[in-house]
Motif scaffolding. Structure first.
Motif, mmCIF file in Angstrom:
data_model
loop_
_atom_site.group_PDB
_atom_site.id
_atom_site.type_symbol
_atom_site.label_atom_id
_atom_site.label_comp_id
_atom_site.label_asym_id
_atom_site.label_seq_id
_atom_site.Cartn_x
_atom_site.Cartn_y
_atom_site.Cartn_z
ATOM 1 N N SER B 242 18.451 -12.455 61.012
ATOM 2 C CA SER B 242 17.081 -12.951 61.136
ATOM 3 C C SER B 242 16.762 -13.380 62.579
ATOM 4 N N ASP B 243 17.816 -13.654 63.357
ATOM 5 C CA ASP B 243 17.594 -14.076 64.746
ATOM 6 C C ASP B 243 16.992 -12.975 65.605
ATOM 7 N N LEU B 244 17.080 -11.712 65.157
ATOM 8 C CA LEU B 244 16.549 -10.617 65.966
ATOM 9 C C LEU B 244 15.023 -10.541 65.923
ATOM 10 N N GLY B 245 14.434 -11.223 64.946
ATOM 11 C CA GLY B 245 12.972 -11.200 64.855
ATOM 12 C C GLY B 245 12.416 -9.942 64.213
ATOM 13 N N THR B 246 13.274 -9.190 63.526
ATOM 14 C CA THR B 246 12.793 -7.967 62.874
ATOM 15 C C THR B 246 12.091 -8.271 61.555
ATOM 16 N N ASN B 247 12.333 -9.423 61.002
ATOM 17 C CA ASN B 247 11.736 -9.896 59.757
ATOM 18 C C ASN B 247 11.873 -8.881 58.612
ATOM 19 N N PRO B 248 13.067 -8.720 58.100
ATOM 20 C CA PRO B 248 13.291 -7.738 57.031
ATOM 21 C C PRO B 248 12.508 -8.058 55.757
ATOM 22 N N SER B 249 12.201 -7.027 54.990
ATOM 23 C CA SER B 249 11.568 -7.187 53.677
ATOM 24 C C SER B 249 12.613 -7.249 52.574
ATOM 25 N N VAL B 250 13.868 -7.355 52.951
ATOM 26 C CA VAL B 250 14.957 -7.498 51.974
ATOM 27 C C VAL B 250 15.547 -8.902 52.144
ATOM 28 N N PHE B 251 15.604 -9.620 51.031
ATOM 29 C CA PHE B 251 16.115 -10.998 51.045
ATOM 30 C C PHE B 251 17.369 -11.077 50.188
ATOM 31 N N TYR B 252 18.267 -11.939 50.586
ATOM 32 C CA TYR B 252 19.494 -12.139 49.813
ATOM 33 C C TYR B 252 19.514 -13.559 49.263
ATOM 34 N N LEU B 253 19.740 -13.682 47.965
ATOM 35 C CA LEU B 253 19.904 -15.004 47.354
ATOM 36 C C LEU B 253 21.370 -15.380 47.438
#
Lengths: 423, 254
Positions: B242-253
């Protein structure tokens, strides 16, 4: 029209066993190269060891090697055509022709590397200028046109003067003088010189842009820690000046027909230029390696250690450092008054720089982006281990053999590039 | 077990999300149909992967290969494994890795011919008919979510020719793709696109549909009622890098 005999060039192979050996090697290069070429055309990239997660290898490294040779050779020519360095005036034409041929070699190499060669021209009709690669395509196109026109105007008077020659020399001269029968007037010559000066001046920022741009093509990739440094465009440019200058020095020192006092003076001048560039290149390489490695922590440390101490350590310590830096340094300093030592230093710098380019491309791709990715799926194309196959080397040999052939043909049909006066 | 070694407690699965015990696949299909009724620019497809429910069976990887008819060298959804601890207190974590469908994908601006692009619904797609196969996007992806189609077939090593199942076309992007030498998708970069052709027909991505641990949730991130959003409430969550700032649409619980 009374035909004159062709301009007889110095034939070094009549007395030089090194050139005979070179010819034998060229035939071998071409034979193997043709095999690699046929394999590549028949089978996409099947015979390469490229991986889905290590997608660039020897072919991309060779492409930046060739394009560096072109940029360096071109910038050497600008010393004559922009900055008016009289001492190098005799070699300006040859430097331009070498720049053009190595550019063609680079374009061939990168065309062989892509998955769909037939779509390469999409870069021109649907470019996305966010991409450094799109910029590369456009800048190479502009540079190619500039080189063609500049070379033409540099040789214009020779074409007109060479119309009466027999054989291929005359045929080429007649074709490229476009029907003009009378010699160029002083006014024509002044106009040609002015055009060459303008084109060469435009070429300087262009060469800086496209070769610095190749460095930026790598440097802007945030995902690759080794590549992602602001030093890359500068390192690429310095490498280009160095290898282009070294290549040109070798060609000039080995093959120039009239190896007289003036020739010797030019060789010694070129050697000083190459020596300064070599030292500056070493300084940049030191900065690029020592800064990330100094404290031994950071994302790129593992990849750089792989390059320095991994299974291919010899390519850095043996080829790049020893053969590419230490031995040439000794030849250029201890042997600074020997054209032969200088020419061999040039050969060593040029050839070993391919290893430097490989060490620049491959280590940046060496580490998985996510931990244990390499164990998640077992497939021969999903590895983090790349060793160029013989087929990959064959394709590089093919491009080298064609480039050498183009240079020899150019020297035969355009004798003025080798310092022969036609009028 | 020898005395003196203290064992870690065996983790238990979190309780089902929906108290009505309705299978989450049914719920997500309903969410999908609701999202498809909206204009494309109002949807934002996203995925949530519950790392506590993933059993590492690699069923999603296989389903993906089957759906997209993936050849050697191409994988869209590998499952990464990490072993931690020392015997007997050892645990193994699994991390399925589809394309992250980033909000700011680094792979898109590097493409010299704009063959790869971001769709209004958030999916990063590739136009196979335009891609020149330069592989610059592969180097730019920080998740290694892109692979290259080298033109190989599994049958090459077995019988010297493609096997029958390799001659079945892929239906990616809603088109029929026969893998033949010199034609796309051979010579192209390929990647997960959340099974766009299935979404268009109201079906969940193959990986989501087949996940028997029910660890993968899929839906419209713009729909607050969608299970893909409800499941994220009250759980610790992460995005990869997340530090790259790409803001993925995949989240991990977690």
């Amino acid at each position: 029209m009374v035909r004159q005999g062709p301009v007889v060039l110095h034939r070094p192979w009549q007395r030089n066993p090194v050139v005979i050996l070179g010819f034998v090697l060229w035939v071998a290069m071409l034979a193997f190269g043709l095999q690699g070429f046929v394999e590549r055309m028949q089978s996409d990239a099947l015979f390469s060891d490229l991986q889905s997660w290590m997608p660039w290898g020897l072919w991309v490294a060779s492409y930046i090697w060739f394009i560096g040779l072109s940029a360096g050779s071109f910038l050497l020519s600008t010393l004559v055509y922009v900055f008016g360095l009289k001492r190098l005036e005799r070699v300006g034409k040859l430097a331009l022709v070498v720049a053009l041929i190595t550019l063609i070699m680079a374009m061939m190499m990168i065309a062989f590397d892509v998955g769909h060669m037939s779509r390469l021209f999409e870069i021109y009709y649907r470019p996305q200028f966010h991409s450094m690669m799109a910029w590369m395509g456009w800048l190479y196109g502009a540079y190619f046109l500039l080189l063609v026109f500049e070379t033409y105007f540099v040789l214009h008077a020779d074409f007109v003067n060479g119309r009466a020659l027999a054989g291929g020399q005359g045929a080429v001269a007649r074709f490229l003088s476009f029907g003009r029968r009378e010699s160029l007037t002083e006014r024509d010559l002044r106009r040609d010189r002015r055009i060459v000066g303008v084109l060469a001046t435009i070429g300087i920022p262009l060469a800086f842009a496209f070769h610095g741009g190749v460095g930026a093509l790598f440097g802007t990739v945030d995902a690759r820690d080794v590549w992602h440094t602001g030093l890359y465009p500068i390192i690429f440019l310095t490498g280009a000046f160095l290898t282009g200058g070294a290549l040109f020095t070798s060609i000039f020192a080995f093959f120039w027909p009239n190896q007289d006092g003036a020739w010797r003076e030019i060789v010694l001048t070129l050697a000083k230029i190459v020596l300064v560039l070599l030292l500056f290149d070493v300084l940049l390489e030191w900065a690029d390696l020592s800064i990330p490695l100094w404290y031994g922590i950071g994302p790129e440390v593992a990849e750089l250690k792989y390059m320095l101490f991994g299974p291919f350590w010899w390519s850095f310590w043996g080829v790049s450092l020893t053969a590419g830096v230490i031995v040439p340094l000794l030849l250029l300093t201890i042997g600074r008054n020997s054209p032969k030592a200088i020419s061999w230093a040039g050969v060593l710098i040029v050839v070993s720089y391919l290893a430097t380019r490989v060490n620049l491309v491959v280590p940046g791709l060496q580490s998985p982006e996510l931990p244990n990715l390499q164990y998640s799926y077992h497939d021969g194309r999903l590895l983090y281990h790349y060793v160029p196959t013989w087929s990959e080397w064959e394709l590089v040999l093919f491009v080298c053999a064609l480039g050498i052939a183009l240079l020899v043909i150019a020297a035969r049909v355009l004798p003025s590039i080798m310092g022969r006066e036609l009028s | 077990m020898s005395a003196g070694i203290k064992l870690s407690p065996i983790p238990t699965l979190p309780p089902p999300v929906d108290p009505s015990q309705e299978d989450i696949t049914i719920v997500m299909r309903r969410d999908l149909r609701r999202a498809l009724a909206k204009p494309i620019e109002q949807r934002h497809w996203g995925m949530v992967i519950d790392l506590q429910r993933c059993t590492g069976c690699q069923g999603c990887t296989i389903a993906c290969i089957n759906e997209n008819k993936l050849p050697p060298g191409v994988v869209y959804r590998p499952v990464l494994e990490n072993v931690s601890g020392t015997f007997p207190n050892v645990s193994k974590q699994f991390l399925p890795r589809p394309c992250m469908q980033c909000e700011d994908p680094p792979c898109v601006p590097v493409c010299p011919v704009a063959a790869t692009y971001k769709r209004p619904d958030g999916i990063v797609a590739i136009d196979y008919d335009v891609c020149i196969g330069c592989r610059y996007c592969i180097t730019a992806c920080p998740y290694s979510a892109r692979t290259f189609d080298w033109g190989e077939f599994y049958g090459d090593a077995v019988c010297g020719a493609p096997t029958a199942y390799e001659e079945v076309p892929s239906l990616e992007y809603g088109k029929v793709w026969m893998r033949e030498p010199g034609t796309s998708p051979i010579g192209n970069t390929r990647k997960c696109q959340f099974c766009l052709e299935r979404l268009d027909h109201g079906e969940l991505p193959a990986c989501t549909e087949t996940c028997f641990g029910r660890a993968t949730y899929f839906g419209d991130l713009n729909d607050p009622e969608a299970l893909v959003n409800r499941v994220r409430q009250d759980r610790q969550m992460m995005q990869l890098k997340s530090d790259l700032g790409t803001n993925p649409s995949v989240f991990y619980l977690l």
